[in-house]
Design a protein around this motif. Structure first.
Motif, PDB file in Angstrom:
ATOM      1  N   SER A   1     -20.864 -23.316   3.014  1.00 19.71           N
ATOM      2  CA  SER A   1     -21.826 -23.306   4.291  1.00 19.71           C
ATOM      3  C   SER A   1     -23.125 -23.458   3.508  1.00 19.71           C
ATOM      4  O   SER A   1     -23.467 -23.194   2.525  1.00 19.71           O
ATOM      5  CB  SER A   1     -21.708 -22.430   5.211  1.00 19.71           C
TER       6      SER A   1
ATOM      7  N   GLY B   1     -23.573 -14.551  11.116  1.00 20.35           N
ATOM      8  CA  GLY B   1     -22.729 -15.568  10.724  1.00 20.35           C
ATOM      9  C   GLY B   1     -21.178 -15.412  11.205  1.00 20.35           C
ATOM     10  O   GLY B   1     -20.315 -16.072  10.571  1.00 20.35           O
ATOM     11  N   SER B   2     -21.081 -14.469  11.995  1.00 21.74           N
ATOM     12  CA  SER B   2     -19.599 -13.955  12.156  1.00 21.74           C
ATOM     13  C   SER B   2     -19.036 -15.025  12.811  1.00 21.74           C
ATOM     14  O   SER B   2     -17.938 -15.345  13.142  1.00 21.74           O
ATOM     15  CB  SER B   2     -19.527 -12.521  13.069  1.00 21.74           C
TER      16      SER B   2
ATOM     17  N   TRP C   1     -17.531 -17.252  10.341  1.00 21.56           N
ATOM     18  CA  TRP C   1     -16.756 -16.637   9.254  1.00 21.56           C
ATOM     19  C   TRP C   1     -15.452 -15.775   9.934  1.00 21.56           C
ATOM     20  O   TRP C   1     -14.236 -15.708   9.272  1.00 21.56           O
ATOM     21  CB  TRP C   1     -17.777 -15.422   8.564  1.00 21.56           C
ATOM     22  N   ASP C   2     -15.520 -15.524  10.990  1.00 17.38           N
ATOM     23  CA  ASP C   2     -14.461 -14.452  11.607  1.00 17.38           C
ATOM     24  C   ASP C   2     -13.151 -15.532  11.792  1.00 17.38           C
ATOM     25  O   ASP C   2     -12.336 -15.151  11.428  1.00 17.38           O
ATOM     26  CB  ASP C   2     -14.792 -13.817  12.917  1.00 17.38           C
TER      27      ASP C   2
ATOM     28  N   PHE D   1     -12.750 -18.331  10.369  1.00 19.97           N
ATOM     29  CA  PHE D   1     -12.202 -18.606   8.710  1.00 19.97           C
ATOM     30  C   PHE D   1     -11.404 -17.794   8.424  1.00 19.97           C
ATOM     31  O   PHE D   1     -10.455 -18.159   7.695  1.00 19.97           O
ATOM     32  CB  PHE D   1     -13.452 -19.342   8.076  1.00 19.97           C
ATOM     33  N   SER D   2     -11.767 -16.660   8.218  1.00 20.50           N
ATOM     34  CA  SER D   2     -10.972 -15.570   7.729  1.00 20.50           C
ATOM     35  C   SER D   2      -9.294 -15.426   8.407  1.00 20.50           C
ATOM     36  O   SER D   2      -8.619 -15.002   7.710  1.00 20.50           O
ATOM     37  CB  SER D   2     -11.825 -14.092   7.703  1.00 20.50           C
TER      38      SER D   2
ATOM     39  N   VAL E   1     -12.863 -24.109   9.600  1.00 24.23           N
ATOM     40  CA  VAL E   1     -14.004 -23.903  10.386  1.00 24.23           C
ATOM     41  C   VAL E   1     -13.772 -24.906  11.659  1.00 24.23           C
ATOM     42  O   VAL E   1     -13.210 -26.115  11.480  1.00 24.23           O
ATOM     43  CB  VAL E   1     -15.174 -24.243   9.720  1.00 24.23           C
TER      44      VAL E   1
ATOM     45  N   ALA F   1     -20.778 -26.150   7.773  1.00 24.92           N
ATOM     46  CA  ALA F   1     -19.746 -25.618   6.940  1.00 24.92           C
ATOM     47  C   ALA F   1     -19.084 -26.602   6.789  1.00 24.92           C
ATOM     48  O   ALA F   1     -18.571 -27.511   7.850  1.00 24.92           O
ATOM     49  CB  ALA F   1     -19.451 -24.386   7.472  1.00 24.92           C
TER      50      ALA F   1
ATOM     51  N   SER G   1     -14.597 -26.860   5.047  1.00 23.10           N
ATOM     52  CA  SER G   1     -13.416 -25.858   4.527  1.00 23.10           C
ATOM     53  C   SER G   1     -12.228 -27.058   4.045  1.00 23.10           C
ATOM     54  O   SER G   1     -12.156 -28.188   4.532  1.00 23.10           O
ATOM     55  CB  SER G   1     -13.051 -24.790   5.383  1.00 23.10           C
TER      56      SER G   1
END
Length: 139
Positions: free
Chosen positions: A16, A102-103, A106-107, A109-110, A115, A136, A138
């Protein structure tokens, strides 16, 4: 990435980038992100986002002592990746890294290794003063 385990593993990487360089100018507005994708001459697929940044610089006072004018230096950044033939590439053209730490990016994606371009897939409108703009990708 090398897997030394006895079972297969799914791996995803994300990159990102905030549209800017970390200074106050990042919040001045007028920045845009533009998605792109395509194939190379060798048939390799790529995805990415171009980040167009309006860097504003006050010029020094002139000889008469008057305040300098504002100069805009347009800068372009880009993030991109080759998409693996056995995998997929995803991108998020625009998100605000100052919201929820940024959650928002990121959330998901995790959990999924992807993304999502939930906000838009075309050229963004110019950012508004006081907000950050990021992108971002991925694979």
């Amino acid at each position: 990435v090398e897997n030394l385990g006895e079972t297969s593993a799914n791996v995803a990487l994300m990159f990102s980038w905030q549209n800017g360089y970390g200074g106050n100018n990042d919040l001045q507005g007028g920045h845009q992100n533009i998605p792109f994708a395509g194939f190379s001459n060798q048939g390799l697929q790529h995805i990415g986002v171009e980040l167009k940044h309006k860097h504003r610089v006050a010029l020094p006072k002139d000889m008469s002592g008057r305040e300098g004018q504002l100069f805009t230096d347009d800068m372009n950044f880009a993030i991109a990746a080759l998409v693996p033939s056995e995998g997929e590439g995803t991108r998020c053209t625009a998100w605000n890294p100052r919201i929820n730490g940024g959650s928002d990016i990121w959330d998901p994606f995790s959990r999924t290794g992807r993304v999502e371009d939930v906000h838009r897939t075309e050229v963004t409108n110019p950012s508004v003063r006081g907000s950050s703009l990021a992108a971002a990708i991925s694979v």
